[in-house]
Motif scaffolding. Structure first.
Motif, PDB file in Angstrom:
ATOM      1  N   SER A 105      -3.568   6.853   7.411  1.00  0.00           N
ATOM      2  CA  SER A 105      -4.176   6.685   8.515  1.00  0.00           C
ATOM      3  C   SER A 105      -5.509   7.056   8.782  1.00  0.00           C
ATOM      4  O   SER A 105      -5.654   8.561   8.882  1.00  0.00           O
ATOM      5  N   VAL A 106      -6.739   6.630   9.411  1.00  0.00           N
ATOM      6  CA  VAL A 106      -8.127   7.080   9.228  1.00  0.00           C
ATOM      7  C   VAL A 106      -7.832   7.594  10.958  1.00  0.00           C
ATOM      8  O   VAL A 106      -8.152   6.640  12.101  1.00  0.00           O
ATOM      9  N   SER A 141     -12.207   1.787   8.256  1.00  0.00           N
ATOM     10  CA  SER A 141     -10.997   1.249   7.273  1.00  0.00           C
ATOM     11  C   SER A 141     -11.695  -0.728   6.672  1.00  0.00           C
ATOM     12  O   SER A 141     -11.458  -0.333   5.872  1.00  0.00           O
ATOM     13  N   ILE A 196      -4.192   0.631   4.884  1.00  0.00           N
ATOM     14  CA  ILE A 196      -4.968   1.299   5.651  1.00  0.00           C
ATOM     15  C   ILE A 196      -3.691   1.650   7.150  1.00  0.00           C
ATOM     16  O   ILE A 196      -3.885  -0.272   7.764  1.00  0.00           O
ATOM     17  N   LEU A 238      -4.315  -3.804   6.378  1.00  0.00           N
ATOM     18  CA  LEU A 238      -4.672  -3.421   7.533  1.00  0.00           C
ATOM     19  C   LEU A 238      -3.242  -3.285   8.660  1.00  0.00           C
ATOM     20  O   LEU A 238      -2.726  -3.992   8.227  1.00  0.00           O
ATOM     21  N   ARG A 250     -11.522  -1.091   2.521  1.00  0.00           N
ATOM     22  CA  ARG A 250     -10.398  -2.752   2.643  1.00  0.00           C
ATOM     23  C   ARG A 250     -11.627  -3.031   1.628  1.00  0.00           C
ATOM     24  O   ARG A 250     -11.241  -3.148  -0.232  1.00  0.00           O
ATOM     25  N   PRO A 293      -5.456   1.733  10.871  1.00  0.00           N
ATOM     26  CA  PRO A 293      -7.410   2.843  11.620  1.00  0.00           C
ATOM     27  C   PRO A 293      -6.229   2.594  12.810  1.00  0.00           C
ATOM     28  O   PRO A 293      -5.916   2.612  13.305  1.00  0.00           O
ATOM     29  N   THR A 337     -12.837   4.282  13.587  1.00  0.00           N
ATOM     30  CA  THR A 337     -11.636   3.873  12.442  1.00  0.00           C
ATOM     31  C   THR A 337     -12.008   2.173  11.617  1.00  0.00           C
ATOM     32  O   THR A 337     -11.723   1.919  11.167  1.00  0.00           O
ATOM     33  N   ASP A 354      -6.565  -4.758  12.831  1.00  0.00           N
ATOM     34  CA  ASP A 354      -7.344  -5.853  12.812  1.00  0.00           C
ATOM     35  C   ASP A 354      -8.135  -5.387  13.966  1.00  0.00           C
ATOM     36  O   ASP A 354      -9.391  -6.852  14.101  1.00  0.00           O
TER      37      ASP A 354
END
Length: 283
Positions: A163-164, A118, A69, A134, A122, A71, A114, A137
């Motif tokens: 990708s958020v 995320s 992921i 990630l 998760r 963010p 984001t 973070d």
């Protein structure tokens, strides 16, 4: 590409994803530099490592699968403009290392959004047995740069990377869209092996995101399909594993902003993303 249901009411005739039909400039993704004033909202404290969780994972339908992921942006980027403006190689050219992202009119930063989504995503994926990493973070001063974001997914040999993001477009522009990698080959970029799989991942996410959140596909990008293909994003160009970007809504539109700032809606957004990823990995 298979037809995907993109209505909250459920599948009827289905729409065939088509050519992007946006008439406006395309903000968002790793190229989204906000022209808004620097967000003043309080940024979250780091809460965890970007490394995979050390806790034992439950057995589930995603056991043995790895999801990365990404963010979008970083809360610290706004304090490191010199560093994030540094140009990096995206295979077909050069682009800024990263950007600050956008924010709502009330100062809720995209980087905060984001990270929150995320974290929720998760937790949902780990509950299904997936190994989740990630790209960051908020545990580093800025970044990572877009080339490093791609490298993290590649080195993890991820089965899927998401990708958020949230967009920063004009008022009245509403809805979500999923950005897919175009066929790109040049320099260090070669997406030929991931275009088809990424399109499948993106279509599944778009369908589940619409149904779970109740949000409609973008009315300004993607020709009402919720899908947009781009060749100018380093995070996609440099990926060697299936990857998409998801613009969850437009932070600059008051109606979309009301959703994006709602914790209950963000949980729905995470669930929609999780359901789409799970559908792809089980398919």
């Amino acid at each position: 590409m298979a037809a995907v249901c993109l209505t909250a009411a459920g599948c009827g005739g289905g729409q065939e994803p088509g050519e992007a039909g946006a008439a406006s400039p395309r903000p968002g993704g790793d190229a989204a530099t906000s022209t808004d004033p620097t967000p003043t909202g309080k940024q979250p404290e780091p809460t965890a490592s970007a490394s995979p969780s050390a806790k034992p994972l439950p057995k589930g339908p995603l056991t043995g699968r790895t999801v990365v992921i990404d963010p979008g942006h970083n809360p610290g980027n706004r304090d490191h403009t010199r560093e994030i403006n540094r140009q990096v190689d995206i295979g077909t050219g050069r682009k800024e290392c990263d950007t600050t992202g956008t924010a709502t009119n009330d100062g809720y930063a995209e980087a905060r959004f984001t990270l929150d989504v995320s974290h929720r995503l998760r937790a949902l994926l780990e509950a299904e047995g997936a190994r989740v990493r990630l790209t960051h973070d908020a545990d580093r001063p800025f970044g990572p740069c877009i080339d490093e974001r791609a490298r993290i997914g590649n080195e993890a040999k991820a089965d899927a990377v998401v990708s958020v993001h949230a967009d920063g477009s004009a008022v009245g522009n509403r809805g979500f869209h999923v950005i897919l990698p175009a066929g790109v080959k040049g320099g260090g970029a070669d997406t030929s092996k991931i275009v088809k799989s990424s399109a499948d991942l993106g279509a599944r996410i778009a369908g589940h995101f619409a149904r779970t959140t109740g949000s409609a596909p973008s009315n300004y990008i993607g020709g009402n399909t919720g899908l947009d293909t781009r060749d100018d994003l380093g995070g996609l160009n440099l990926s060697t594993v299936p990857k998409v970007f998801v613009e969850c809504g437009n932070m600059r539109d008051p109606k979309d902003a009301a959703l994006l700032t709602s914790a209950s809606w963000r949980q729905k957004a995470a669930q929609g993303l999780a359901d789409g990823i799970t559908s792809y990995l089980k398919g």
